[in-house]
Structures are given as structure tokens and as C-alpha cells.
Design a protein around this motif. Structure first.
Motif, PDB file in Angstrom:
ATOM      1  N   ILE A  49      -6.450   8.492   3.176  1.00 14.91           N
ATOM      2  CA  ILE A  49      -5.452   8.232   4.213  1.00 14.91           C
ATOM      3  C   ILE A  49      -5.611   9.231   5.363  1.00 14.91           C
TER       4      ILE A  49
ATOM      5  N   LEU B 198      -4.859  11.319  -6.855  1.00 18.22           N
ATOM      6  CA  LEU B 198      -4.010  11.458  -5.677  1.00 18.22           C
ATOM      7  C   LEU B 198      -4.744  12.188  -4.553  1.00 18.22           C
TER       8      LEU B 198
ATOM      9  N   SER C  61       4.387  13.309   1.063  1.00 20.44           N
ATOM     10  CA  SER C  61       4.694  11.894   0.989  1.00 20.44           C
ATOM     11  C   SER C  61       4.748  11.195   2.349  1.00 20.44           C
TER      12      SER C  61
ATOM     13  N   ILE D 243      -6.805   9.679  -2.789  1.00 22.77           N
ATOM     14  CA  ILE D 243      -5.967   8.807  -1.958  1.00 22.77           C
ATOM     15  C   ILE D 243      -5.526   9.530  -0.690  1.00 22.77           C
ATOM     16  N   LEU D 244      -5.050  10.772  -0.815  1.00 21.26           N
ATOM     17  CA  LEU D 244      -4.598  11.530   0.353  1.00 21.26           C
ATOM     18  C   LEU D 244      -5.750  11.772   1.319  1.00 21.26           C
TER      19      LEU D 244
ATOM     20  N   ILE E 147      -6.500   2.115  -2.755  1.00 23.06           N
ATOM     21  CA  ILE E 147      -5.427   2.861  -3.419  1.00 23.06           C
ATOM     22  C   ILE E 147      -5.194   2.335  -4.834  1.00 23.06           C
TER      23      ILE E 147
ATOM     24  N   ALA F 252       1.539  10.710   4.401  1.00 27.37           N
ATOM     25  CA  ALA F 252       0.666   9.779   3.678  1.00 27.37           C
ATOM     26  C   ALA F 252       1.028   8.335   3.984  1.00 27.37           C
ATOM     27  N   ILE F 253       2.312   8.018   3.920  1.00 33.42           N
ATOM     28  CA  ILE F 253       2.677   6.619   4.145  1.00 33.42           C
ATOM     29  C   ILE F 253       2.618   6.248   5.623  1.00 33.42           C
TER      30      ILE F 253
ATOM     31  N   THR G 225       1.248   4.050  -3.114  1.00 37.41           N
ATOM     32  CA  THR G 225       1.006   5.465  -2.842  1.00 37.41           C
ATOM     33  C   THR G 225       2.218   6.308  -3.197  1.00 37.41           C
ATOM     34  N   GLU G 226       3.402   5.870  -2.770  1.00 41.06           N
ATOM     35  CA  GLU G 226       4.614   6.633  -3.044  1.00 41.06           C
ATOM     36  C   GLU G 226       4.958   6.650  -4.534  1.00 41.06           C
TER      37      GLU G 226
ATOM     38  N   SER H 226      -7.277  -0.588   2.518  1.00 43.68           N
ATOM     39  CA  SER H 226      -6.446   0.527   2.060  1.00 43.68           C
ATOM     40  C   SER H 226      -5.751   0.172   0.751  1.00 43.68           C
TER      41      SER H 226
ATOM     42  N   ALA I 144       0.834  -1.199   0.000  1.00 42.69           N
ATOM     43  CA  ALA I 144       0.000   0.000   0.000  1.00 42.69           C
ATOM     44  C   ALA I 144       0.873   1.254   0.000  1.00 42.69           C
TER      45      ALA I 144
END
Length: 354
Positions: free
Chosen positions: A264, A257, A211, A260-261, A302, A214-215, A74-75, A298, A70
Motif C-alpha cells: 500500500i 501485514l 491503520s 501488505i503495508l 491483500i 493504510a486504508i 486490511t483493517e 490491491s 480491500a
């Protein structure tokens, strides 16, 4: 997840060796990579990232394996968005094609160093202050809004930061190969190449703010955060030359994105409420009824969001291109016959000359 100092040392050393090899094998001699070269190395690094994720799943359990995948997805998506801004910067500074590899390589190394620093800071904050999840969640929701409605219209090469740099540093109007500085009339000048690298580094700093929170919304393991970032950045240079003009066709990438952000960010807020220690929220007690979003959901969300954004972008940009081809074909059909000599007429009804 138990990660010994030796494993950390080996991981960082191998990462450095990969970038050293990249520089001496591909970047040191200026050239524009071919599609074949870019495709082979992109496939290699993506395959390596997938194998590493499987290794984490087998060795430490698939909960951690799912967190890695995941985080990597994302990255990687954020890194492609980063590439789009790199393209704007290099276009703004008119970087010659054969020197773009060097700019990208330096930019990626700066990105990894900055993200490494943010990873260490984030790990310390999470370990000592559970309320930091509220801050990370709120930050990601704000960044999601900015990502959805901000776009990439502004050129970082002409921003206020670079205007300040130009006032401070004497700059030559032209490139001098891939040199960063040059001496003219006894005075040292910087070249546009150095300005480009400074702009790329500034962009990297901004993207690190997106970044890392987010992770950390997907995993609290600093080792997974670092390796997912490292693998997302590896092969990014080759990917830039591989997809080329496709970057401009990903018109819905920013919106994807943003989704996704935001997802998260909500996940982080839920987690913060679930482990709450703030005295002014529920008297400092955790809100155990708040759901924790599982990692499998998740990962699925994503992956599906990236897929939908990519497909929708390609469909959206294909239609105008098809319409343009149709217009050109119609225009060609209606154009006068170029082969008819001057002074001759064509009978449009019979289709014969007279």
C-alpha cells in the motif's frame, strides 16, 4: 461517491447502537463467553460486513465496492494483530478471564473513536494537500519495516508510558471486581483494571497511526474508510475468545501485514507521483507514466497475502506440535510397565512375567 449528511448520521447512530447493545447484552454481566456464543456473533458481524460491502457495490458501483472490501480485509488483519497486543497487555496485568470482555469492549470503543478522529484529519489533508500521499506512503514503508522486524516482544504493560502512569496514579495491588477506582482509608486508588484500559488506549493510538494511512492508500472516500474500520472492529471481542490460542500460532502474521503495508505504501507513492504538484519533482507536473495500481489488484494481493501468512503460520506451528506428540508417544513406549508389581521381573524377550 455521494454520501449525504443524513447517511453519515444514520451510519454513526447505528454503529453506536450496536456497541450499546453489545455492552448491555454481553459485557455488563462479567462472564467468559463460550465458543458457541463467540462463533455465532463473529459469523454475524462478518456476514453483516460482507452484506454492507455488496450494498455499496450495487448502490455506488463496484469500484467503491472493491475499495471497501480491500479496506475491510486490511483493517481486519490489522485488528487481529491489535488483538495479539491486547492479549499481551491483559496477560501482563493478569486480568481475570471474566473481566476480559469489558477490557476488550472499552479498548474497541477507544479504537473506533481514535480512528474516527484520524479519518477526519486524513480526509481534510487529502482534500487540500495532494502531497500528503508522499508522507503517507513513506510512513507505511517505515511501518512495514518495523512490523516485519519489530515483533511484539515488548510488553506494553511494562513500557515507559505505563511506568509514568504508575508513578502519577496510586494503584491497588489487587483487582476489586471490575471497578476502575476504589476508596481505601479515605484515599482514592485506581485498580489494575483502569491501568489495563489506559494501556489498551495507548496501544489503540499507535495502531491508528498504522491503520488510517493504510486504508487511505486504498480509497479516498472517508465514508468507506469509516465503515470498513467500524465493521473490522465489530465482532473483534468475540473473535478474541473464538480463536483463543490460535493467536499465538499466527507466527507469520506480522510479516504478512508488513508485506501488505509495504504494498500500500508503494501504491500511495505511485499515486502521489501520478498527481504530483511538488515544484521540485518534475517541475511540479504529474508523472502520468507512473502506473496506478487498480483496486482489483490491491484486493487480490491483500487477500492472497493474508491467506498465505495464515496457512504458513498454521503449517509452521503444527510441525513442532506433531513432533512433541511423537516424542511423548516414544517416551511412553520406552517407559517401564507401570502395572508390574514390585519384586516381579518382566522377560523382555518372551514378553511374560516370571
Amino acid at each position: 461517491m455521494q454520501v449525504t449528511p443524513l447517511v453519515w448520521i444514520i451510519t454513526i447512530a447505528v454503529t453506536i447502537l450496536f456497541f450499546v447493545y453489545e455492552f448491555f447484552a454481553h459485557v455488563r454481566k462479567p462472564h467468559e463467553p463460550s465458543i458457541g456464543e463467540s462463533a455465532r456473533w463473529s459469523a454475524f458481524y462478518i456476514g453483516l460486513a460482507l452484506v454492507f460491502g455488496v450494498g455499496i457495490g450495487v448502490g455506488s458501483g463496484w469500484t467503491f465496492g472493491g475499495e471497501y472490501f480491500a479496506g475491510y480485509l486490511t483493517e481486519k488483519a490489522l485488528s487481529v494483530d491489535n488483538l495479539f497486543v491486547f492479549l499481551i497487555v491483559m496477560t501482563g496485568f493478569a486480568v481475570p478471564k471474566k473481566y476480559q470482555q469489558k477490557v476488550l469492549m472499552v479498548g474497541i470503543i477507544i479504537a473506533l473513536i481514535l480512528r474516527g478522529g484520524f479519518i477526519a484529519i486524513g480526509a481534510t489533508l487529502i482534500e487540500n494537500f495532494s502531497w500528503v500521499f508522499y508522507i503517507f506512503g513513506a510512513l507505511l514503508l517505515f511501518l512495514a519495516y518495523r512490523q516485519a522486524f519489530g515483533g511484539h516482544d515488548a510488553n506494553p504493560a511494562d513500557g515507559k508510558f505505563m511506568q509514568l502512569v504508575r508513578r502519577v496514579l496510586p494503584v491497588t495491588p489487587e483487582y476489586h471486581g471490575d471497578r476502575l477506582t476504589v476508596k481505601q482509608d479515605g484515599k482514592r486508588f485506581v485498580t489494575p483494571m483502569l491501568l489495563t484500559i489506559i494501556a489498551i488506549g495507548f496501544v489503540d493510538l499507535i495502531f491508528a497511526v498504522d491503520s488510517i494511512p493504510a486504508i487511505y492508500g486504498l480509497t479516498s472516500e472517508a465514508y468507506i474508510v469509516f465503515t470498513a474500520n467500524a465493521f473490522a472492529l465489530m465482532g473483534l471481542r468475540q473473535l478474541f475468545f473464538l480463536i483463543g490460542g490460535l493467536l499465538e500460532r499466527l507466527v507469520y502474521l506480522a510479516q504478512g501485514l508488513a508485506v501488505i503495508l509495504a504494498f500500500i505504501g508503494v501504491k500511495l507513492v505511485f499515486h502521489a507521483l501520478h498527481v504530483n504538484e511538488l515544484p521540485f519533482i518534475n517541475s511540479g507536473q504529474p508523472l502520468l507514466w507512473v502506473p496506478e495500481i487498480p483496486i482489483w489488484l490491491s484486493l487480490l494481493f491483500i487477500g492472497a497475502t493474508i491467506l498465505v501468512a495464515t496457512v504458513a503460520s498454521l503449517v509452521k506451528t503444527r510441525r513442532p506440535a506433531a513432533a512433541a506428540v511423537a516424542r511423548d508417544r516414544d517416551a511412553a513406549a520406552l517407559a517401564p510397565d507401570a502395572d508390574v508389581p514390585a519384586g516381579e521381573d518382566t522377560d523382555s524377550t518372551a514378553g511374560t512375567r516370571r
